[in-house]
Design a protein around this motif. Structure first.
Motif, short mmCIF file in Angstrom:
data_model
loop_
_atom_site.label_atom_id
_atom_site.label_comp_id
_atom_site.label_asym_id
_atom_site.label_seq_id
_atom_site.Cartn_x
_atom_site.Cartn_y
_atom_site.Cartn_z
N GLY A 13 -49.48 20.24 46.83
CA GLY A 13 -48.97 21.31 46.01
C GLY A 13 -48.19 21.18 44.88
N ARG A 14 -48.04 22.18 44.53
CA ARG A 14 -46.78 21.97 43.17
C ARG A 14 -45.56 22.93 43.18
N ASN A 15 -44.43 22.45 42.84
CA ASN A 15 -43.46 23.28 42.74
C ASN A 15 -43.43 24.24 41.55
N PRO A 16 -43.66 25.52 41.92
CA PRO A 16 -43.75 26.21 40.68
C PRO A 16 -42.67 26.32 39.55
N ARG A 17 -41.56 26.09 39.94
CA ARG A 17 -40.43 25.73 38.95
C ARG A 17 -40.47 24.67 38.28
N THR A 18 -40.90 23.46 38.73
CA THR A 18 -40.67 22.35 38.07
C THR A 18 -42.00 21.50 37.77
N GLY A 19 -42.98 22.07 38.56
CA GLY A 19 -44.31 21.44 38.36
C GLY A 19 -44.54 20.20 39.17
N GLU A 20 -43.61 19.72 39.86
CA GLU A 20 -43.62 18.73 40.60
C GLU A 20 -44.52 18.71 41.54
N ALA A 21 -45.38 17.48 41.98
CA ALA A 21 -46.20 17.53 43.17
C ALA A 21 -45.34 17.43 44.38
N VAL A 22 -45.71 18.34 45.63
CA VAL A 22 -45.21 18.00 46.52
C VAL A 22 -45.99 18.05 47.82
N ASP A 23 -45.78 17.44 48.92
CA ASP A 23 -46.77 17.52 50.24
C ASP A 23 -46.40 18.69 50.83
N VAL A 24 -47.47 19.54 51.23
CA VAL A 24 -47.57 20.63 52.06
C VAL A 24 -48.20 20.30 53.28
N PRO A 25 -47.31 20.36 54.32
CA PRO A 25 -47.94 20.10 55.65
C PRO A 25 -49.09 20.87 56.00
N GLY A 26 -49.82 20.42 57.13
CA GLY A 26 -50.70 21.21 57.80
C GLY A 26 -50.16 21.91 58.75
N LYS A 27 -50.77 23.31 59.06
CA LYS A 27 -50.19 24.31 59.75
C LYS A 27 -51.20 25.05 60.49
N LYS A 28 -50.69 26.00 61.42
CA LYS A 28 -51.66 26.85 62.11
C LYS A 28 -51.52 28.14 61.43
#
Length: 119
Positions: A88-103
């Motif tokens: 995913g992307r941090n909307p404030r900085t544009g930095e790529a981030v890992d979004v964990p899996g979820k239910k």
């Protein structure tokens, strides 16, 4: 923030520009559900109706949390779906981030519900 009465509008809806929400409008809030159930069952006290609704929703949530499924014939079935991990992307900085899996919860309307909606 000032609390608005249901017939005058929904505070959140007004905040995002939806305007006032007429009573019996497109969506129902918990208190309106409780009022409708109490009106349909005058022999029950208001706090009993509230306890019944609490147990109903708590049982559905508990079963889903355990990985189960809740089927209400004629209404539909509640279950969970797995979401894969993603970038995913941090909307404030544009930095790529890992979004964990979820239910996530999922609802599939039953045959009778679909028929009522498409009359």
């Amino acid at each position: 923030a000032k609390r608005l009465e249901p017939e005058r509008g929904c505070l959140i809806g007004r905040a995002i520009g939806m305007g006032p929400r007429p009573r019996g409008g497109i969506f129902m809030i918990r208190s309106e559900l409780l009022q409708a159930l109490a009106k349909a069952n005058p022999e029950l006290r208001t706090d009993d109706v509230e306890k019944i609704v609490d147990v109903f929703f708590d049982e559905i949530a508990q079963r889903l949390a355990e990985g189960g499924r809740v089927e209400l014939r004629g209404f539909g079935a509640f279950s969970t779906r797995e979401r894969d991990p993603r970038k995913g992307r941090n909307p404030r900085t544009g930095e790529a981030v890992d979004v964990p899996g979820k239910k996530v919860p999922f609802f599939k309307p039953g045959k009778e519900m679909r028929a009522r909606l498409n009359v």
